[in-house]
Design an enzyme around this catalytic site. Structure first.
Site, PDB file in Angstrom:
ATOM      1  N   ASP A 178       0.793  -1.239   0.096  1.00 16.73           N
ATOM      2  CA  ASP A 178      -0.231   0.226   0.002  1.00 16.73           C
ATOM      3  C   ASP A 178       0.888   1.232   0.048  1.00 16.73           C
ATOM      4  O   ASP A 178       2.156   1.315  -0.288  1.00 16.73           O
ATOM      5  CB  ASP A 178      -0.910  -0.179   1.320  1.00 16.73           C
ATOM      6  CG  ASP A 178      -0.312   0.286   2.604  1.00 16.73           C
ATOM      7  OD1 ASP A 178       1.023   0.489   2.517  1.00 16.73           O
ATOM      8  OD2 ASP A 178      -0.964   0.207   3.571  1.00 16.73           O
ATOM      9  N   CYS A 208       2.912  -3.486   3.975  1.00 19.09           N
ATOM     10  CA  CYS A 208       1.895  -2.161   4.392  1.00 19.09           C
ATOM     11  C   CYS A 208       2.633  -1.840   5.648  1.00 19.09           C
ATOM     12  O   CYS A 208       3.824  -1.682   5.928  1.00 19.09           O
ATOM     13  CB  CYS A 208       0.396  -2.691   4.641  1.00 19.09           C
ATOM     14  SG  CYS A 208       0.238  -3.798   5.961  1.00 19.09           S
ATOM     15  N   THR A 258       2.025  -2.307   8.975  1.00 18.12           N
ATOM     16  CA  THR A 258       2.504  -3.297   9.807  1.00 18.12           C
ATOM     17  C   THR A 258       2.675  -4.603   9.050  1.00 18.12           C
ATOM     18  O   THR A 258       3.124  -5.762   9.767  1.00 18.12           O
ATOM     19  CB  THR A 258       1.460  -3.483  10.767  1.00 18.12           C
ATOM     20  OG1 THR A 258       0.050  -3.861   9.958  1.00 18.12           O
ATOM     21  CG2 THR A 258       1.289  -2.266  11.555  1.00 18.12           C
ATOM     22  N   HIS A 294       8.082 -25.081   7.335  1.00 15.41           N
ATOM     23  CA  HIS A 294       7.033 -26.003   8.083  1.00 15.41           C
ATOM     24  C   HIS A 294       5.508 -25.554   7.486  1.00 15.41           C
ATOM     25  O   HIS A 294       4.790 -26.421   7.599  1.00 15.41           O
ATOM     26  CB  HIS A 294       7.028 -25.826   9.478  1.00 15.41           C
ATOM     27  CG  HIS A 294       8.295 -26.323  10.396  1.00 15.41           C
ATOM     28  ND1 HIS A 294       8.278 -26.169  11.719  1.00 15.41           N
ATOM     29  CD2 HIS A 294       9.402 -26.807   9.955  1.00 15.41           C
ATOM     30  CE1 HIS A 294       9.469 -26.603  11.977  1.00 15.41           C
ATOM     31  NE2 HIS A 294      10.213 -27.375  10.817  1.00 15.41           N
ATOM     32  N   HIS A 309       4.974 -31.989   8.266  1.00 13.66           N
ATOM     33  CA  HIS A 309       4.457 -30.759   8.023  1.00 13.66           C
ATOM     34  C   HIS A 309       3.481 -30.664   6.972  1.00 13.66           C
ATOM     35  O   HIS A 309       2.542 -29.677   7.144  1.00 13.66           O
ATOM     36  CB  HIS A 309       5.727 -29.644   7.491  1.00 13.66           C
ATOM     37  CG  HIS A 309       6.716 -29.740   8.747  1.00 13.66           C
ATOM     38  ND1 HIS A 309       6.517 -29.185   9.882  1.00 13.66           N
ATOM     39  CD2 HIS A 309       7.989 -30.501   8.725  1.00 13.66           C
ATOM     40  CE1 HIS A 309       7.651 -29.520  10.694  1.00 13.66           C
ATOM     41  NE2 HIS A 309       8.488 -30.089  10.089  1.00 13.66           N
TER      42      HIS A 309
END
Ligand code: RB5
Length: 148
Positions: A8, A65, A67, A98, A133
């Protein structure tokens, strides 16, 4: 390997550095925007990169972005996508090994460009380990498939 990248307005400047870094390392990069620091909405770009992976246009993705949270939440709404937001290289590496994550996300307001590059490198250099996994990732897919 082909890498899709999206962001963004907050992630725009960091994206330029990540693109240069990836190209220097020989990756082909497809930039899904946003293409400036003009205010925009992160879900648009999370969805674009996620769709590019599901459609086979690119192999893996990077999302940025403020965060890393909003844009990864958006990407994770696309069926089949596992996008992981993280702020350090260990989780980035393990998210491939994993969890078979196809997208790594982080926040330009949370980490600096050097750490972001380390995160991207660990993510792209790691390989899914399969085995037990794979069984766990399949259980995640089953949850998705149970949703109406
Ligand atoms: C934009 O202000 C900010 O909310 C966005 O970049 C991101 O951090 C959302 O999760």
């Amino acid at each position: 390997m082909k890498i899709g990248i999206g962001n963004d307005h907050v992630g725009y400047e960091m994206k330029q550095e990540i693109i240069d870094h990836l190209k220097e390392r020989g990756y082909e990069v497809v930039d899904y925007g946003a293409y400036s620091s003009e205010r925009c909405n992160y879900p648009v770009y999370g969805e674009k990169v996620a769709n590019a992976i599901v459609n086979g246009e690119v192999d893996l993705g990077v999302l940025i972005c403020g965060t890393g949270v909003g844009i990864s939440l958006a990407a994770n709404k696309v069926k089949g996508i596992r996008a992981c937001v993280c702020s350090e290289p260990y989780t980035a590496k393990l998210s491939r090994m994993h969890n078979n994550a196809q997208i790594i996300a982080f926040g330009a307001r949370v980490i600096g460009p050097e750490l972001a590059m380390m995160i991207v490198d660990e993510f792209l250099n790691a390989e899914f380990q399969g085995g037990r996994h794979a069984e766990r990732v399949a259980l995640i897919t089953e949850i998705e498939n149970r949703q109406k």
